[in-house]
Motif scaffolding. Structure first.
Motif, PDB file in Angstrom:
ATOM      1  N   ASP A 516       0.792  -1.217   0.000  1.00 61.97           N
ATOM      2  CA  ASP A 516       0.000   0.000   0.000  1.00 61.97           C
ATOM      3  C   ASP A 516       0.829   1.274   0.000  1.00 61.97           C
ATOM      4  OD1 ASP A 516      -1.302  -1.294   3.027  1.00 61.97           O
ATOM      5  OD2 ASP A 516       0.613  -0.288   2.734  1.00 61.97           O
ATOM      6  N   GLU A 517       2.143   1.136  -0.083  1.00 63.48           N
ATOM      7  CA  GLU A 517       2.948   2.320  -0.385  1.00 63.48           C
ATOM      8  C   GLU A 517       4.166   1.883  -1.184  1.00 63.48           C
ATOM      9  OE1 GLU A 517       4.923   3.917   3.259  1.00 63.48           O
ATOM     10  OE2 GLU A 517       3.759   2.297   4.165  1.00 63.48           O
ATOM     11  N   PHE A 518       4.749   2.822  -1.882  1.00 62.07           N
ATOM     12  CA  PHE A 518       5.848   2.454  -2.761  1.00 62.07           C
ATOM     13  C   PHE A 518       7.058   3.342  -2.542  1.00 62.07           C
ATOM     14  CE2 PHE A 518       1.994   1.115  -4.963  1.00 62.07           C
ATOM     15  CZ  PHE A 518       2.302  -0.220  -5.170  1.00 62.07           C
ATOM     16  N   TRP A 519       8.229   2.737  -2.622  1.00 62.65           N
ATOM     17  CA  TRP A 519       9.476   3.484  -2.660  1.00 62.65           C
ATOM     18  C   TRP A 519      10.012   3.374  -4.074  1.00 62.65           C
ATOM     19  CZ3 TRP A 519      12.955   1.760   2.067  1.00 62.65           C
ATOM     20  CH2 TRP A 519      12.296   2.107   3.264  1.00 62.65           C
ATOM     21  N   LEU A 520      10.632   4.437  -4.513  1.00 60.01           N
ATOM     22  CA  LEU A 520      11.207   4.420  -5.843  1.00 60.01           C
ATOM     23  C   LEU A 520      12.722   4.528  -5.747  1.00 60.01           C
ATOM     24  CD1 LEU A 520      10.712   4.424  -8.869  1.00 60.01           C
ATOM     25  CD2 LEU A 520      10.637   6.898  -8.774  1.00 60.01           C
ATOM     26  N   VAL A 521      13.393   3.546  -6.316  1.00 61.83           N
ATOM     27  CA  VAL A 521      14.851   3.540  -6.313  1.00 61.83           C
ATOM     28  C   VAL A 521      15.308   3.965  -7.701  1.00 61.83           C
ATOM     29  CG1 VAL A 521      16.899   2.098  -6.081  1.00 61.83           C
ATOM     30  CG2 VAL A 521      14.910   1.682  -4.630  1.00 61.83           C
ATOM     31  N   GLY A 522      16.039   5.078  -7.762  1.00 64.92           N
ATOM     32  CA  GLY A 522      16.485   5.526  -9.075  1.00 64.92           C
ATOM     33  C   GLY A 522      17.321   6.776  -8.967  1.00 64.92           C
ATOM     34  N   ARG A 523      18.141   7.022  -9.957  1.00 68.39           N
ATOM     35  CA  ARG A 523      19.032   8.187  -9.985  1.00 68.39           C
ATOM     36  C   ARG A 523      19.842   8.315  -8.703  1.00 68.39           C
ATOM     37  NH1 ARG A 523      15.283  12.760 -12.907  1.00 68.39           N
ATOM     38  NH2 ARG A 523      14.115  11.308 -14.209  1.00 68.39           N
ATOM     39  N   GLY A 524      20.213   7.179  -8.123  1.00 67.11           N
ATOM     40  CA  GLY A 524      21.103   7.189  -6.967  1.00 67.11           C
ATOM     41  C   GLY A 524      20.449   7.448  -5.630  1.00 67.11           C
ATOM     42  N   VAL A 525      19.125   7.580  -5.607  1.00 74.99           N
ATOM     43  CA  VAL A 525      18.483   7.829  -4.316  1.00 74.99           C
ATOM     44  C   VAL A 525      17.246   6.955  -4.126  1.00 74.99           C
ATOM     45  CG1 VAL A 525      19.262  10.231  -4.208  1.00 74.99           C
ATOM     46  CG2 VAL A 525      17.042   9.694  -5.227  1.00 74.99           C
ATOM     47  N   VAL A 526      16.757   6.942  -2.880  1.00 75.27           N
ATOM     48  CA  VAL A 526      15.506   6.247  -2.580  1.00 75.27           C
ATOM     49  C   VAL A 526      14.495   7.309  -2.185  1.00 75.27           C
ATOM     50  CG1 VAL A 526      14.394   4.515  -1.142  1.00 75.27           C
ATOM     51  CG2 VAL A 526      16.825   4.297  -1.687  1.00 75.27           C
ATOM     52  N   ALA A 527      13.365   7.329  -2.872  1.00 76.04           N
ATOM     53  CA  ALA A 527      12.375   8.358  -2.581  1.00 76.04           C
ATOM     54  C   ALA A 527      11.001   7.716  -2.460  1.00 76.04           C
ATOM     55  CB  ALA A 527      12.363   9.392  -3.706  1.00 76.04           C
ATOM     56  N   ASP A 528      10.064   8.428  -1.836  1.00 73.95           N
ATOM     57  CA  ASP A 528       8.685   7.943  -1.837  1.00 73.95           C
ATOM     58  C   ASP A 528       8.144   8.060  -3.234  1.00 73.95           C
ATOM     59  OD1 ASP A 528       8.305   7.289   0.837  1.00 73.95           O
ATOM     60  OD2 ASP A 528       8.136   9.412   1.363  1.00 73.95           O
ATOM     61  N   PHE A 529       7.304   7.146  -3.610  1.00 69.64           N
ATOM     62  CA  PHE A 529       6.655   7.274  -4.911  1.00 69.64           C
ATOM     63  C   PHE A 529       5.181   7.532  -4.668  1.00 69.64           C
ATOM     64  CE2 PHE A 529       4.599   5.630  -8.750  1.00 69.64           C
ATOM     65  CZ  PHE A 529       5.311   6.331  -9.706  1.00 69.64           C
ATOM     66  N   ASP A 530       4.746   8.757  -5.014  1.00 73.09           N
ATOM     67  CA  ASP A 530       3.346   9.093  -4.783  1.00 73.09           C
ATOM     68  C   ASP A 530       2.571   8.794  -6.039  1.00 73.09           C
ATOM     69  OD1 ASP A 530       3.870  10.128  -2.243  1.00 73.09           O
ATOM     70  OD2 ASP A 530       4.646  11.959  -3.169  1.00 73.09           O
ATOM     71  N   GLY A 531       2.040   7.651  -6.115  1.00 70.60           N
ATOM     72  CA  GLY A 531       1.253   7.341  -7.292  1.00 70.60           C
ATOM     73  C   GLY A 531       0.914   5.882  -7.277  1.00 70.60           C
ATOM     74  N   ASP A 532       0.169   5.449  -8.291  1.00 77.98           N
ATOM     75  CA  ASP A 532      -0.148   4.034  -8.354  1.00 77.98           C
ATOM     76  C   ASP A 532       0.708   3.393  -9.447  1.00 77.98           C
ATOM     77  OD1 ASP A 532      -1.200   4.863 -10.691  1.00 77.98           O
ATOM     78  OD2 ASP A 532      -3.295   4.641 -10.093  1.00 77.98           O
ATOM     79  N   LEU A 533       0.394   2.151  -9.739  1.00 77.38           N
ATOM     80  CA  LEU A 533       1.263   1.424 -10.655  1.00 77.38           C
ATOM     81  C   LEU A 533       1.150   1.899 -12.097  1.00 77.38           C
ATOM     82  CD1 LEU A 533       0.957  -1.969  -8.920  1.00 77.38           C
ATOM     83  CD2 LEU A 533       3.083  -0.750  -9.350  1.00 77.38           C
TER      84      LEU A 533
END
Ligand SMILES: Nc1ncnc2c1ncn2[C@@H]1O[C@H](COP(=O)(O)OP(=O)(O)OP(=O)(O)O)[C@@H](O)[C@H]1O
Ligand SMILES: [Mg+2]
Length: 656
Positions: A516-533
């Motif tokens: 029910d929540e997503f982290w986005l790994v990319g461009r050298g960092v880990v960030a929250d991903f606010d959105g759906d699939l």
């Protein structure tokens, strides 16, 4: 055409096929489907000749060339390109033949027969596509998602998943009439998957592919073979059509079965009622016969359904874990460490259900591996909550199983190692019972893991993980190898799990249903991903576009840097005297280059003529001469080209 007639196929005591009769026509694209352990990979072993039928007749044309993906992890220092070129078995054979003939020729340069063989070997090699083997291999490697700077990297330097991709490229490299692919999508991300689909759609031979991926099967197959209960059934259609047809068939069978049961009951009643009466005995007797003669409709054997659950974790620390200003990556001997992710500060709380997203190679597995303590953080702190108990599932985990040992031995060893840390009964009977709940029946608990199917191994790893009662689940691509029903069971179990979940998966259905929540790994960092699939799908596309743009910009920058350098060079004009000196020095070089150009052109013409001549029927003696001449010519051309390169380097140095 491949035909099976009443084929019986066994693996030790198990009968995997019982009277299979099926035909596969040339050029058909076949999906081979069935539950884990149904016998799909075993059927491939029959197709490729490593296993023989235990009854009935099996036929595959002898002259058909077969290509398939080797299942083992390649271990070699060879470059990725060479490794994939090596998949063209015909080319490899011809190269070996040529080397042998060349050696013989060196010893007996006057032997006409050897000369002729040599000539043939050269033309065969040319026919086999020697000249474009490298670009063909590289197109496959790049298509499967490698970067161009990785083409020459040694195979050993790639991670497991990427090495398996090279294994796939190697199989596609091989010219074939029959292509056998056993779960080719397991190690692919979305981009590479789409590329493979397109490649397979163009493949001209007969293809049989095993997969548990419905969308992939629909895209590349037009016939489906289904194995269940030792029966092999052919359906003319892709996977979705197969499902419809099978549902209909099952329904019809169910109807036919109940009708027949009614009829049997009716006859039986008649028999029971009348057999006592002498006058009716004869009629009763004929009914008995009718009943005996009746061809029975088989009842529906529902495929054994499988469910499991994670046990309630004992205590759940909160936060489970916190990461403060950490860098993740790899230590490299004698070099600066390779940082993949930096400035990571996050906490994982009890009960969170996190899906970890990110394009391939961005560091999802690095993040997960560090949390699982498989590797250390390069900088910063990872603090674990008291009582944290991690259940880690990684793709490579399957290799961690010991092939000689059986599931029971694995469980016993684990129970012993963990000792009292896990409050579970560790008696053999209890462990057997536990394995039984994961569909490892009486016989299977004693079967060496090395002989088990991919899905069965994955299920064992899952079972071992569940037994440890983790409170934090770290799952890295857990659904590879699992059949659809087991994926479903995993999704249900994950949904009921009360601990914390961190999941990396390409299976969007699974991500959607359990996170029910997503982290986005990319461009050298880990960030929250606010959105759906769906947003994520768009993100992936944008990201691919961005990378392409970046590549373009890099090219443009390099070009403008070159232009600037050239401008600077002209700006610093040499004096008239210097120019004269240089032009004097350049003259003999230019002259030699011109001579070489001329000779190269003539040699090229002669070579083309010779090659054409060698393709025609000519007298053996002449053939031998032509072969020798061709070899000498090739050597001369190679030398000339080298000299030409050296000279033009000199010329360039003078101009600078
Ligand atoms: N050498 C062996 N001895 C005993 N059993 C074996 C042996 N090899 C395979 N089996 C069993 O035969 C069955 C069929 O295995 P196979 O690998 O063909 O399954 P599969 O359909 O490919 O499954 P999956 O979808 O999991 O890959 C499995 O139950 C497996 O455990
Ligand atoms: Mg298999």
């Amino acid at each position: 055409m491949i035909t099976l007639k009443n084929v019986i196929l066994r693996r030790s005591a198990k009968k995997l096929l019982d009277g299979a009769t099926v035909t596969i026509n040339p050029g058909e694209k076949v999906g081979l489907v069935g539950r884990n352990g149904a016998g799909k990979s075993t059927l491939f072993a029959l197709f490729n000749g490593s296993l023989h039928e235990d009854g009935g007749d099996f036929y595959v044309p002898k002259q058909w060339r077969m290509a398939q993906v080797a299942q083992d992890m390649p271990e070699t220092e060879e470059s990725a390109t060479d490794f994939v070129v090596g998949g063209d078995t015909r080319l490899t054979e011809l190269r070996t033949t040529l080397a042998a003939i060349e050696a013989a020729y060196a010893e007996n340069p006057d032997d006409a027969d050897i000369g002729m063989e040599l000539a043939h070997a050269y033309t065969d090699l040319a026919d086999a596509g020697e000249h474009d083997a490298v670009p063909r291999a590289q197109a496959l490697i790049l298509g499967l998602g490698f970067k161009s700077h990785e083409l020459d990297g040694p195979v050993n330097s790639f991670s497991g998943g990427w090495r398996m991709r090279l294994q796939l490229a190697r199989a596609l490299m091989c010219p074939s009439d029959l292509l056998l692919l056993d779960e080719p999508t397991n190690h692919l991300d979305l981009d590479a998957l789409v590329w493979l689909e397109a490649w397979l759609q163009k493949y001209a031979g007969t293809m049989i592919v095993i997969s548990h991926d419905r969308e992939f099967l629909d895209a590349v197959t037009d016939v489906t073979l289904h194995i269940a209960n030792a029966q092999l059934t052919r359906y003319g259609g892709n996977y979705s059509k197969f499902e419809d047809m099978r549902a209909l068939q099952m329904e019809q069978q169910q109807v036919a079965f109940s009708k027949q049961q009614d009829k049997i009951a009716h006859l039986q009643k008649f028999i029971d009622r009348f057999k006592a009466k002498a006058s009716k005995a004869k009629q009763a007797q004929s009914r008995v016969k009718a009943l005996e003669r009746m061809e029975r409709v088989a009842p529906l054997l529902a495929e054994a359904d499988f469910t499991f659950e994670f046990k309630e974790p004992g205590n759940i620390p909160n936060p489970m874990l916190s990461i403060a200003n950490a860098s993740f990556g790899y230590e490299i001997e004698d070099e600066a460490p390779k940082t993949i992710l930096r400035g990571v500060s996050r906490s994982v709380l009890a009960g969170q259900r996190i899906g970890i997203l990110g394009a391939n190679g961005q560091g999802k597995s690095t993040l997960v591996k560090t949390i699982a303590r498989e590797m250390g953080a390069l900088a910063g702190e990872v603090t674990e909550g008291k009582g944290l108990n991690i259940g880690y599932f990684a793709q490579q985990e399957l290799d961690v199983l010991r092939p000689q040992d059986n599931p029971l031995e694995h469980m016993v060893r684990m129970a012993r190692e963990l000792g009292s840390a896990v409050k579970e009964s560790t008696g053999e009977q209890a462990l057997r019972g536990f394995l039984g709940s994961f569909n490892f029946s009486g016989d299977m608990v004693k079967q060496p893991v090395g002989t088990m199917s991919g899905g069965e191994k994955a299920r064992l790893v899952l079972a071992m993980m569940v037994w440890q009662r983790p409170n934090l689940l770290l799952l890295d691509e857990p659904t590879n190898h699992l059949d659809l029903a087991t994926r479903e069971a995993l999704a249900v179990a994950l949904n009921e799990f009360e601990g914390t979940l961190m999941l990396v998966s390409h299976d969007r259905a699974l991500l959607r249903s359990v996170c029910d929540e997503f982290w986005l790994v990319g461009r050298g960092v880990v960030a929250d991903f606010d959105g759906d699939l769906d947003d994520y799908q768009r993100y992936l596309l944008d990201e691919a576009k961005r990378l392409r743009e970046e590549a373009k910009i890099a090219v443009r920058e390099a070009e403008s840097a070159m232009a600037a350098a050239a401008a600077a060079a002209t700006a610093a004009k040499p004096s008239a005297q210097e120019r004269q000196q240089r032009s004097d020095q350049a003259k003999p070089i230019k002259r030699e280059i011109a001579q070489i150009d001329e000779r190269l052109a003539a040699a090229g013409v002669e070579r083309a003529a010779l090659e054409a001549r060698l393709g025609e029927p000519i007298a053996p003696a002449e053939l031998a001469d032509a072969g020798k001449r061709l070899k000498a010519l090739n050597e001369e051309i190679a030398k000339l080209e080298e000299r030409w390169l050296a000279l033009s380097d000199q010329l360039e140095a003078l101009a600078a």
